[in-house]
Scaffold this motif. Structure first.
Motif, PDB file in Angstrom:
ATOM      1  N   GLU A  79       0.852  -1.178   0.000  1.00 29.59           N
ATOM      2  CA  GLU A  79       0.000   0.000   0.000  1.00 29.59           C
ATOM      3  C   GLU A  79       0.889   1.229   0.000  1.00 29.59           C
ATOM      4  N   ALA A  80       0.822   2.018  -1.049  1.00 31.04           N
ATOM      5  CA  ALA A  80       1.644   3.221  -1.198  1.00 31.04           C
ATOM      6  C   ALA A  80       0.797   4.305  -1.857  1.00 31.04           C
ATOM      7  N   PRO A  81      -0.174   4.864  -1.119  1.00 31.20           N
ATOM      8  CA  PRO A  81      -1.076   5.847  -1.725  1.00 31.20           C
ATOM      9  C   PRO A  81      -0.397   7.162  -2.034  1.00 31.20           C
ATOM     10  N   GLY A  82      -0.971   7.882  -2.983  1.00 31.46           N
ATOM     11  CA  GLY A  82      -0.518   9.232  -3.301  1.00 31.46           C
ATOM     12  C   GLY A  82       0.708   9.293  -4.181  1.00 31.46           C
ATOM     13  N   MET A  83       0.984   8.236  -4.910  1.00 28.73           N
ATOM     14  CA  MET A  83       2.164   8.211  -5.772  1.00 28.73           C
ATOM     15  C   MET A  83       1.745   7.920  -7.206  1.00 28.73           C
ATOM     16  N   ARG A  84       2.717   7.992  -8.107  1.00 23.22           N
ATOM     17  CA  ARG A  84       2.524   7.606  -9.506  1.00 23.22           C
ATOM     18  C   ARG A  84       3.422   6.406  -9.780  1.00 23.22           C
ATOM     19  N   LYS A  85       3.109   5.662 -10.821  1.00 23.12           N
ATOM     20  CA  LYS A  85       3.923   4.486 -11.131  1.00 23.12           C
ATOM     21  C   LYS A  85       5.368   4.856 -11.431  1.00 23.12           C
ATOM     22  N   GLU A  86       5.598   6.064 -11.963  1.00 18.27           N
ATOM     23  CA  GLU A  86       6.961   6.507 -12.275  1.00 18.27           C
ATOM     24  C   GLU A  86       7.790   6.767 -11.016  1.00 18.27           C
ATOM     25  N   ASP A  87       7.135   6.838  -9.866  1.00 17.13           N
ATOM     26  CA  ASP A  87       7.822   7.143  -8.607  1.00 17.13           C
ATOM     27  C   ASP A  87       8.523   5.930  -7.997  1.00 17.13           C
ATOM     28  N   PHE A  88       8.343   4.747  -8.592  1.00 14.70           N
ATOM     29  CA  PHE A  88       8.881   3.520  -8.011  1.00 14.70           C
ATOM     30  C   PHE A  88      10.095   2.999  -8.767  1.00 14.70           C
ATOM     31  N   SER A  89      11.001   2.390  -8.015  1.00 13.28           N
ATOM     32  CA  SER A  89      12.117   1.621  -8.560  1.00 13.28           C
ATOM     33  C   SER A  89      12.087   0.283  -7.823  1.00 13.28           C
ATOM     34  N   ILE A  90      12.030  -0.811  -8.579  1.00 12.81           N
ATOM     35  CA  ILE A  90      11.858  -2.136  -7.980  1.00 12.81           C
ATOM     36  C   ILE A  90      12.990  -3.031  -8.437  1.00 12.81           C
ATOM     37  N   GLU A  91      13.534  -3.794  -7.498  1.00  7.16           N
ATOM     38  CA  GLU A  91      14.672  -4.649  -7.807  1.00  7.16           C
ATOM     39  C   GLU A  91      14.589  -5.930  -6.981  1.00  7.16           C
ATOM     40  N   VAL A  92      14.933  -7.052  -7.611  1.00  5.02           N
ATOM     41  CA  VAL A  92      15.106  -8.306  -6.889  1.00  5.02           C
ATOM     42  C   VAL A  92      16.589  -8.444  -6.634  1.00  5.02           C
ATOM     43  N   ARG A  93      16.951  -8.539  -5.352  1.00  2.77           N
ATOM     44  CA  ARG A  93      18.364  -8.649  -4.988  1.00  2.77           C
ATOM     45  C   ARG A  93      18.490  -9.684  -3.882  1.00  2.77           C
ATOM     46  N   ASP A  94      19.381 -10.645  -4.116  1.00  2.00           N
ATOM     47  CA  ASP A  94      19.559 -11.762  -3.177  1.00  2.00           C
ATOM     48  C   ASP A  94      18.198 -12.423  -2.961  1.00  2.00           C
ATOM     49  N   ALA A  95      17.733 -12.566  -1.746  1.00  2.89           N
ATOM     50  CA  ALA A  95      16.451 -13.221  -1.494  1.00  2.89           C
ATOM     51  C   ALA A  95      15.411 -12.204  -1.054  1.00  2.89           C
ATOM     52  N   ALA A  96      15.461 -11.011  -1.640  1.00  6.51           N
ATOM     53  CA  ALA A  96      14.542  -9.953  -1.220  1.00  6.51           C
ATOM     54  C   ALA A  96      14.104  -9.088  -2.397  1.00  6.51           C
ATOM     55  N   LEU A  97      12.948  -8.478  -2.235  1.00  8.40           N
ATOM     56  CA  LEU A  97      12.422  -7.511  -3.180  1.00  8.40           C
ATOM     57  C   LEU A  97      12.660  -6.137  -2.563  1.00  8.40           C
ATOM     58  N   GLN A  98      13.341  -5.255  -3.287  1.00  9.12           N
ATOM     59  CA  GLN A  98      13.598  -3.905  -2.795  1.00  9.12           C
ATOM     60  C   GLN A  98      12.761  -2.921  -3.600  1.00  9.12           C
ATOM     61  N   VAL A  99      11.934  -2.169  -2.891  1.00  9.83           N
ATOM     62  CA  VAL A  99      11.083  -1.157  -3.510  1.00  9.83           C
ATOM     63  C   VAL A  99      11.549   0.200  -2.991  1.00  9.83           C
ATOM     64  N   ARG A 100      11.945   1.052  -3.928  1.00  4.21           N
ATOM     65  CA  ARG A 100      12.331   2.421  -3.589  1.00  4.21           C
ATOM     66  C   ARG A 100      11.355   3.365  -4.278  1.00  4.21           C
ATOM     67  N   GLY A 101      11.191   4.531  -3.688  1.00  3.91           N
ATOM     68  CA  GLY A 101      10.306   5.500  -4.308  1.00  3.91           C
ATOM     69  C   GLY A 101      10.414   6.843  -3.634  1.00  3.91           C
ATOM     70  N   GLU A 102       9.657   7.779  -4.164  1.00  5.28           N
ATOM     71  CA  GLU A 102       9.574   9.099  -3.542  1.00  5.28           C
ATOM     72  C   GLU A 102       8.146   9.603  -3.655  1.00  5.28           C
ATOM     73  N   LYS A 103       7.600   9.953  -2.505  1.00  7.22           N
ATOM     74  CA  LYS A 103       6.261  10.534  -2.451  1.00  7.22           C
ATOM     75  C   LYS A 103       6.424  12.038  -2.323  1.00  7.22           C
ATOM     76  N   ARG A 104       5.868  12.766  -3.302  1.00  2.00           N
ATOM     77  CA  ARG A 104       6.011  14.222  -3.333  1.00  2.00           C
ATOM     78  C   ARG A 104       4.762  14.895  -2.774  1.00  2.00           C
ATOM     79  N   PHE A 105       4.989  16.011  -2.114  1.00  2.00           N
ATOM     80  CA  PHE A 105       3.909  16.804  -1.544  1.00  2.00           C
ATOM     81  C   PHE A 105       3.204  17.567  -2.658  1.00  2.00           C
ATOM     82  N   GLU A 106       1.883  17.626  -2.620  1.00  2.00           N
ATOM     83  CA  GLU A 106       1.105  18.391  -3.604  1.00  2.00           C
ATOM     84  C   GLU A 106       0.502  19.601  -2.919  1.00  2.00           C
ATOM     85  N   ARG A 107       0.848  20.781  -3.424  1.00  2.00           N
ATOM     86  CA  ARG A 107       0.341  22.033  -2.851  1.00  2.00           C
ATOM     87  C   ARG A 107      -1.103  22.272  -3.273  1.00  2.00           C
TER      88      ARG A 107
END
Length: 168
Positions: A79-107
């Motif tokens: 669950e990662a509300p308030g984001m866009r699909k372009e905000d994610f970077s996903i990688e399988v590394r060793d025995a884990a899934l790493q999800v990185r992203g950035e949620k930006r504030f909307e004025r």
């Protein structure tokens, strides 16, 4: 005799609370995620916020997740509300899934003040341990209604390679 009963009941109560807290802490520990605001986060200035409990450099939130497994695949949902699909970077590394992203504030489009600011904004990383080896190069990810879904086809047991996954 009444004091002994009270002590026993209090001991049972405390044991139950301790057990419940330990279970919650263990279950939630992977979901608790720190957000680190950066230049792209676009948070309001401190003088625009009335909330005395707002500390943007210490934003934490729960990125709740599920891991489903059947014979062919693993499905990870975060669950990662308030984001866009372009905000994610996903990688399988060793025995884990790493999800990185950035949620930006909307004025808001009008001038005003922020009375409460409780949502976490900034960059984050969430690591999800994978219970079995997967074919990362065949993984598919989608983002819909605030939920990031990653389908990971299984392979024979073995060490998975590090692979970047594109969000469709």
């Amino acid at each position: 005799m009444k004091i002994d009963d009270l002590r026993e009941n209090l001991g049972q109560f405390w044991g139950s609370v301790s057990d419940g807290w330990e279970r919650m802490r263990h279950s939630a520990s992977g979901a608790l995620t720190r957000f680190r605001p950066g230049e792209q986060t676009q948070l309001p200035e401190r003088h625009e916020i009335d909330d005395p409990l707002h500390f943007p450099a210490q934003s934490w939130t729960m990125l709740g997740g599920d891991v489903f497994e059947d014979e062919q695949r693993l499905v990870v949902r975060l669950e990662a509300p308030g984001m866009r699909k372009e905000d994610f970077s996903i990688e399988v590394r060793d025995a884990a899934l790493q999800v990185r992203g950035e949620k930006r504030f909307e004025r808001e489009s009008t001038e005003g003040r922020w009375r409460v600011l409780q949502c976490a904004y900034g960059s984050f990383q969430r690591t999800v341990p994978l219970p079995t080896a997967v074919r990362g190069e065949e993984a598919r990810a989608s983002y819909r209604d605030g939920v990031l879904r990653i389908d990971l086809p299984k392979i024979e047991p073995g060490r998975p390679a590090s692979v970047n996954i594109r969000v469709d």
